[in-house]
Design a protein around this motif. Structure first.
Motif, PDB file in Angstrom:
ATOM      1  N   LEU A 277      84.184  59.873  -7.735  1.00 56.18           N
ATOM      2  CA  LEU A 277      85.503  59.418  -7.507  1.00 56.18           C
ATOM      3  C   LEU A 277      86.235  59.213  -8.629  1.00 56.18           C
ATOM      4  CD1 LEU A 277      87.010  58.686  -4.927  1.00 56.18           C
ATOM      5  CD2 LEU A 277      86.505  56.425  -5.133  1.00 56.18           C
ATOM      6  N   GLU A 278      87.378  59.858  -8.850  1.00 51.90           N
ATOM      7  CA  GLU A 278      88.153  59.719 -10.026  1.00 51.90           C
ATOM      8  C   GLU A 278      89.625  60.041  -9.570  1.00 51.90           C
ATOM      9  OE1 GLU A 278      86.617  61.847 -13.577  1.00 51.90           O
ATOM     10  OE2 GLU A 278      85.343  62.918 -12.353  1.00 51.90           O
ATOM     11  N   GLY A 279      90.344  59.170 -10.586  1.00 51.77           N
ATOM     12  CA  GLY A 279      91.943  59.167 -10.260  1.00 51.77           C
ATOM     13  C   GLY A 279      92.578  58.345 -11.086  1.00 51.77           C
ATOM     14  N   THR A 280      93.655  57.600 -10.624  1.00 58.18           N
ATOM     15  CA  THR A 280      94.577  56.724 -11.339  1.00 58.18           C
ATOM     16  C   THR A 280      94.872  55.451 -10.350  1.00 58.18           C
ATOM     17  OG1 THR A 280      96.604  57.766 -10.676  1.00 58.18           O
ATOM     18  CG2 THR A 280      95.568  58.383 -12.562  1.00 58.18           C
ATOM     19  N   PHE A 281      95.245  54.750 -11.158  1.00 59.00           N
ATOM     20  CA  PHE A 281      95.620  53.332 -10.346  1.00 59.00           C
ATOM     21  C   PHE A 281      96.924  52.708 -11.050  1.00 59.00           C
ATOM     22  CE2 PHE A 281      93.545  51.243 -14.029  1.00 59.00           C
ATOM     23  CZ  PHE A 281      94.504  50.119 -14.228  1.00 59.00           C
ATOM     24  N   LYS A 282      97.689  52.025 -10.146  1.00 55.84           N
ATOM     25  CA  LYS A 282      98.964  51.232 -10.555  1.00 55.84           C
ATOM     26  C   LYS A 282      98.973  49.927 -10.037  1.00 55.84           C
ATOM     27  CE  LYS A 282     103.890  51.761 -11.080  1.00 55.84           C
ATOM     28  NZ  LYS A 282     104.923  52.699 -10.851  1.00 55.84           N
ATOM     29  N   ASN A 283      99.016  48.918 -10.667  1.00 58.47           N
ATOM     30  CA  ASN A 283      98.965  47.580 -10.234  1.00 58.47           C
ATOM     31  C   ASN A 283     100.685  46.996 -10.393  1.00 58.47           C
ATOM     32  OD1 ASN A 283      98.974  44.567 -10.434  1.00 58.47           O
ATOM     33  ND2 ASN A 283      96.782  45.056  -9.886  1.00 58.47           N
ATOM     34  N   SER A 284     100.929  46.413  -9.167  1.00 57.24           N
ATOM     35  CA  SER A 284     102.510  45.814  -9.313  1.00 57.24           C
ATOM     36  C   SER A 284     102.846  44.905 -10.413  1.00 57.24           C
ATOM     37  CB  SER A 284     102.660  45.229  -7.865  1.00 57.24           C
ATOM     38  OG  SER A 284     101.762  44.151  -7.660  1.00 57.24           O
ATOM     39  N   LEU A 285     101.612  44.205 -11.093  1.00 52.45           N
ATOM     40  CA  LEU A 285     101.964  43.361 -12.144  1.00 52.45           C
ATOM     41  C   LEU A 285     102.171  44.192 -13.334  1.00 52.45           C
ATOM     42  CD1 LEU A 285      99.604  40.414 -11.117  1.00 52.45           C
ATOM     43  CD2 LEU A 285     101.928  40.862 -10.692  1.00 52.45           C
ATOM     44  N   GLY A 286     101.881  45.357 -13.536  1.00 49.09           N
ATOM     45  CA  GLY A 286     102.192  46.217 -14.841  1.00 49.09           C
ATOM     46  C   GLY A 286     100.776  47.053 -15.259  1.00 49.09           C
ATOM     47  N   PRO A 287      99.662  46.603 -15.035  1.00 46.85           N
ATOM     48  CA  PRO A 287      98.417  47.494 -15.522  1.00 46.85           C
ATOM     49  C   PRO A 287      98.627  48.659 -14.627  1.00 46.85           C
ATOM     50  CG  PRO A 287      98.022  44.967 -15.051  1.00 46.85           C
ATOM     51  CD  PRO A 287      99.269  45.103 -14.675  1.00 46.85           C
ATOM     52  N   HIS A 288      98.098  49.789 -15.333  1.00 47.03           N
ATOM     53  CA  HIS A 288      97.905  51.042 -14.806  1.00 47.03           C
ATOM     54  C   HIS A 288      97.088  51.889 -15.739  1.00 47.03           C
ATOM     55  CE1 HIS A 288     100.967  51.586 -17.819  1.00 47.03           C
ATOM     56  NE2 HIS A 288     100.604  52.781 -18.067  1.00 47.03           N
ATOM     57  N   GLY A 289      96.402  52.826 -15.006  1.00 45.04           N
ATOM     58  CA  GLY A 289      95.250  53.590 -15.950  1.00 45.04           C
ATOM     59  C   GLY A 289      94.481  54.376 -14.921  1.00 45.04           C
ATOM     60  N   SER A 290      93.499  54.529 -15.422  1.00 43.13           N
ATOM     61  CA  SER A 290      92.303  55.788 -15.014  1.00 43.13           C
ATOM     62  C   SER A 290      91.265  54.916 -14.196  1.00 43.13           C
ATOM     63  CB  SER A 290      91.914  56.847 -15.627  1.00 43.13           C
ATOM     64  OG  SER A 290      91.299  56.137 -16.934  1.00 43.13           O
TER      65      SER A 290
END
Length: 301
Positions: A277-290
């Protein structure tokens, strides 16, 4: 499909309610037109078997009195013929007598609507003979239904009663249309909620098991390893928060996590027979990545 009984019932309720709403809308569109005549019932309603199927729904049985009322009004509209009114003031007295004597236009026992519902055209015409029996008009010395009597009766029906009956029928039709629309929307929401829950259950079943995730944060270029467990649809995760939304379309996975401080959304892709399972994430507080995940175990049947 092996659908639950309550969903089958909701689907049937939706179809019945939608049919009634469509029929009521058609009646309403006809009744609001300014024309005196209206199409015969046979041109408007479906077959008897279809009506019986619809009216097995308890909240939609109001369609039957509307159909009966429409049948009466339609038949009477086609039978009524205009007659010239004599140039005197007698019709004003005739109309005033009935306007004052029978003021109830609702469904009280003595109202015109109740009389029409119970006895139809004959009951109305019999009542319209009362005037000649209670006054000293010369016409009372002759046989009933002299031209003047017939002219007054038909003119009162055309100008007073038929418009009132149509308006009463229109009110009931609009009420039934609103009720049927509400029932169809209620059933549709139930079907949609069930379908959404089935999608969640299907997605949860496919993800079900224990995963090793490596999360890379592009903000600080740090990696975090974690163990993520997706429980079966009818169970909760034992020691971690569960996603508030799970959607799978093909091999594409959408996860939404809701926390007290905000939300995180993951866009992922299943591969290698659902073992990666691979992909990306985005957090409403700012953090984002893979995110890179590997399945450690599956749920036991």
């Amino acid at each position: 499909m092996n659908l639950p009984a309550e969903i089958i019932e909701a689907i049937i309720s939706y179809l019945k309610s939608l049919a009634v709403s469509n029929h009521a809308q058609l009646f309403r569109e006809i009744l609001v037109k300014p024309t005196t005549g209206i199409p015969p019932l046979s041109d408007v309603i479906p077959g008897e078997a279809h009506l019986q199927w619809i009216m097995t729904h308890s909240t939609l049985q109001g369609l039957k009195p509307i159909i009966d009322g429409y049948r009466q009004v339609s038949a009477w509209s086609h039978m009524t013929t205009s007659h010239p009114i004599p140039p005197d003031e007698e019709f004003a007295k005739f109309a005033s007598y009935y306007d004052q004597t029978y003021q109830d236009w609702d469904e009280s026992p003595q109202s015109w609507t109740s009389l029409f519902t119970r006895h139809g055209q004959k009951g109305i015409e019999d009542r319209l003979l009362e005037y000649w029996k209670t006054t000293n008009h010369p016409a009372t010395t002759h046989q009933p239904f002299l031209p003047v009597q017939d002219a007054y009766t038909q003119h009162y029906i055309e100008t007073r009663l038929l418009p009132m009956f149509r308006m009463t029928l229109l009110t009931k039709t609009s009420e039934l249309e609103a009720t049927a629309y509400g029932k169809s929307w209620e059933a549709w929401q139930k079907i949609q909620q069930w379908q959404q829950q089935e999608q969640i259950n299907s997605a949860s079943t496919r993800l079900c098991g224990t995963w090793r995730w490596v999360v890379h944060n592009h903000q600080n270029h740090g990696d975090r390893k974690m163990t993520v467990t997706f429980s079966p649809p009818d169970q909760s995760s034992p020691s971690q928060i569960a996603p508030s939304a799970i959607e799978i379309h093909g091999d594409t996975v959408y996860l939404k996590w809701t926390f007290p401080q905000g939300v995180q959304e993951d866009s992922l892709l299943l591969s290698n027979n659902d073992s990666h399972l691979e992909g990306t994430f985005k957090n409403s507080l700012g953090p984002h990545g893979s995110i890179s995940g590997k399945r450690l175990s599956t749920c036991q049947p």
